[in-house]
Design an enzyme around this catalytic site. Structure first.
Site, PDB file in Angstrom:
ATOM      1  N   HIS A 137      -9.654   2.313  -0.900  1.00 17.14           N
ATOM      2  CA  HIS A 137      -8.233   1.964  -0.801  1.00 17.14           C
ATOM      3  C   HIS A 137      -7.761   1.443  -2.146  1.00 17.14           C
ATOM      4  CE1 HIS A 137      -4.442   0.701   0.487  1.00 17.14           C
ATOM      5  NE2 HIS A 137      -4.732  -0.012   1.549  1.00 17.14           N
ATOM      6  N   HIS A 191      -3.183   7.045   6.604  1.00 17.00           N
ATOM      7  CA  HIS A 191      -3.449   5.881   5.770  1.00 17.00           C
ATOM      8  C   HIS A 191      -4.927   5.498   5.911  1.00 17.00           C
ATOM      9  CE1 HIS A 191      -2.291   2.556   3.321  1.00 17.00           C
ATOM     10  NE2 HIS A 191      -2.583   1.641   4.228  1.00 17.00           N
ATOM     11  N   CYS A 247       0.810  -1.217   0.000  1.00 13.98           N
ATOM     12  CA  CYS A 247       0.000   0.000   0.000  1.00 13.98           C
ATOM     13  C   CYS A 247       0.845   1.269   0.000  1.00 13.98           C
ATOM     14  CB  CYS A 247      -0.924   0.018   1.218  1.00 13.98           C
ATOM     15  SG  CYS A 247      -1.831  -1.512   1.460  1.00 13.98           S
TER      16      CYS A 247
END
Length: 648
Positions: A488, A450, A294
């Site tokens: 995401h 995040h 990520c």
């Protein structure tokens, strides 16, 4: 003189400052250039004129309305409309079909996902069936009896016994929420895409959008720079796994399909960089792709930032493009227990049935939540050293002094939390403290978390943020969690965060977390400020934070255009900045013209297949340089040797 300023910086031991001179891409909120996607996330807080501009641009992007050559507008049926009519008519449709929402692929809704189920048939009497000859297996079971009917068909007799088969079925999706590109927008429409994976089509669009938004001529840059002064660092977190890439390749045998000649090469994770070099930029400079789960966008950004800061490159295109909204990838994350599936969402709110509104609220960073929401996005930045940016009159959107990466160390499992993010954020805050000073750090910076919307993330990341705030005496530190809007996007998540931060610098608004009804009880928020609606905030800097799967942590420090200009004033004389501002007029005119056309849905992707191809014999290779046809400057062979000579 500019040269004298650069020489003075070298004498002071200062590095080149990597400034952002272009941004482009697309995510579920819309187009990156012109801050369109950002404006969608703060829509209700914008002035009416900006709201209308945003809705009109998205309606054009979604092909709900089309601007004609004469400037008039028509809907999909050819009916004439004015801009006010378009905004009023399609307002709700745009809201409903951007950002996170119910997956619109029919496989996830009414049709079900195509699948096969293994089964063993107990045959009590001979089974006789007819089949085309070419559909027979290459290796037939010994007990099968085959009788020819004609040249095309045969009859097969299977004796009593056991027969292992695959029975086709349709499985209802267990995860039905995702961040998808605006409905109706297909990046492959804007160039000659021939069976390209979606992530690569998004790459071509994103990089083209970045070039257009910059207002700079890439051809002029290539003419004035050593080709080795240019680099491209781009990729994604898991390659191209849809049917046109590795996804189709890996299931070809079991699905009874043939692998194509493109699926293998186009599936590689570094292919976004390869496409940019070969078909968009024509670059022969440094290239690569850094994968960090990520955190992949920030890992690639770090490579570009360090290249420029150390003087190895002068212009770098960095970015990522991820298109993971496929049944197989979603099932993989669901099996891990990482996604917000339908059953978990129902349990979270004690519901028996999920509505479209419930799917739009699937991602809930730092609230009571049950998993992340997968998404697709493509984000690209053009970086340049500050001296060159001033010389060219570039549009400076901000700067990136540094990106820090650290691993977690020993772990209980590969998915368990670790300590690396404490290190990356602390380093970034320490650098900001030195550049901006403690007062600005405490009062004029914010966090782009995040913020995945998993129960584990809300605890572990908030603890990192809160502990670092305490260490630097920061109270009420604003926290933005953009995944509440766009989901995401895996390796591109950091890019979504960074371009949102650039939007906040431009508009003075921090997006709230609209799905945050209340901060969860286990979130560490003594020194953090969470908010659900846009917050007016004039920032000097933002911290872009990423906690990647497996222990890939990264934090980038991004300075606002105003803070960057103050820093440039310290690094260069005032005359240099005045000349830069004068040169900006042409750049801004080009950029504004591009954004005006893009807001009308007029996109022109840069894709130069087969142009200017060189294979080697055309080069003029000498001892000190290599001249390349079509490139304005030669590649210098005066390489640095920091090791000394064995002949001394």
């Amino acid at each position: 003189m500019m040269h004298d300023c650069t020489q003075l910086n070298e004498e002071r031991g200062l590095s080149q400052l990597p400034v952002i001179v272009g941004m482009g891409g697309v995510n579920p909120a819309g187009r990156t250039s012109g801050h369109q996607g950002y404006r969608r996330t703060v829509l209700d807080a914008l002035p009416q004129e900006e709201q209308a501009r945003t809705l009109l641009g998205l309606a054009a992007m979604m092909r709900l309305a089309r601007c004609q050559d004469d400037g008039s507008w028509r809907d999909a049926n050819g009916q004439s409309l004015d801009e006010a009519d378009i905004v009023e008519r399609f307002h709700q449709h745009v809201l409903d079909h951007t950002l996170i929402r119910r997956i619109e692929d029919p496989r996830f809704t009414t049709d079900g996902i195509p699948a096969n189920r293994q089964a063993r048939l107990d045959i009590e009497a001979p089974l006789v069936f007819r089949i085309r000859r070419r559909q027979l297996p290459d290796s037939l079971p010994e007990t099968w009896q085959v009788h020819e009917i004609d040249r095309r068909q045969v009859e097969v007799t299977v004796p009593p016994g056991h027969l292992d088969v695959m029975l086709p079925e349709r499985r209802m999706a267990q995860v039905r929420a995702a961040g998808q590109l605006p409905q109706g927008f297909d990046p492959s429409r804007f160039y000659r895409s021939v069976h390209h994976p979606r992530g690569l089509s998004m790459t071509v669009f994103g990089a083209s959008d970045c070039l257009g938004q910059s207002g700079l001529s890439w051809e002029e840059l290539r003419e004035r720079l050593d080709p080795d002064a240019i680099a491209v660092y781009a990729g994604n977190s898991i390659g191209q796994l849809d049917d046109e890439g590795w996804g189709g390749l890996l299931k070809s045998f079991v699905a009874g399909q043939r692998a194509t000649s493109k699926q293998m090469p186009l599936g590689y994770g570094q292919m976004p960089a390869d496409f940019l070099n070969a078909y968009v930029l024509g670059s022969v400079g440094a290239t690569g792709a850094v994968q960090g789960a990520c955190a992949s966008f920030l890992y690639n950004l770090r490579q570009g930032v360090e290249d420029i800061a150390n003087g190895r490159r002068r212009v770098v295109m960095v970015g990522t493009s991820d298109a993971p909204v496929t049944p197989e990838i979603i099932e993989g994350f669901r099996a891990m227990g990482a996604l917000a599936d339908d059953d978990s969402l129902k349990a979270l709110d004690a519901l028996t049935l999920l509505t479209d509104a419930d799917y739009q609220r699937a991602c809930r960073p730092f609230a009571r939540n049950c998993g992340f929401t997968i998404a697709e996005a493509s984000q690209f930045l053009m970086l340049m050293d500050d001296e060159l940016a001033l010389e060219l009159g570039a549009r400076i959107l901000g700067s990136v002094p540094a990106v820090y990466t650290n691993a977690d160390g020993w772990k209980r499992s590969i998915s368990a939390p670790g300590i690396g993010n404490y290190l990356t954020l602390s380093k970034a805050v320490s650098l900001a403290n030195q550049i901006l000073g403690p007062d600005a750090l405490r009062q004029r910076t914010f966090l782009h978390a995040h913020g995945t919307s998993t129960p584990k993330n809300r605890v572990t990341e908030s603890h990192v943020l809160d502990r670092v705030a305490h260490a630097y005496g920061i109270d009420d530190w604003p926290v933005v969690a953009i995944k509440a809007f766009v989901g995401h996007s895996q390796g591109s998540a950091g890019g979504d965060q960074l371009v949102s931060a650039l939007g906040s610098f431009a508009y003075g608004l921090l997006p709230g977390i609209p799905t945050l009804d209340a901060v969860a009880d286990d979130v560490h928020d003594e020194r953090l400020r969470f908010f659900s609606t846009p917050l007016s905030f004039q920032a000097d800097a933002a911290f872009i934070n990423a906690k990647g799967f497996g222990g890939n942590n990264a934090t980038g420090l991004v300075l606002s255009p105003e803070a960057t200009e103050r820093l440039l004033t310290k690094r260069h004389d005032s005359a240099a900045l005045e000349r830069w501002k004068a040169r900006q007029a042409v750049t801004l005119e080009r950029a504004t013209d591009y954004e005006t056309h893009a807001d009308k849905g007029h996109f022109q992707a840069v894709y130069r297949f087969g142009e200017g191809v060189l294979e080697g014999p055309e080069l003029d290779v000498r001892a000190d340089r290599i001249d390349i046809p079509g490139y304005g400057q030669p590649v210098s062979l005066s390489v640095d040797n920091p090791f000394g000579s064995i002949n001394d």
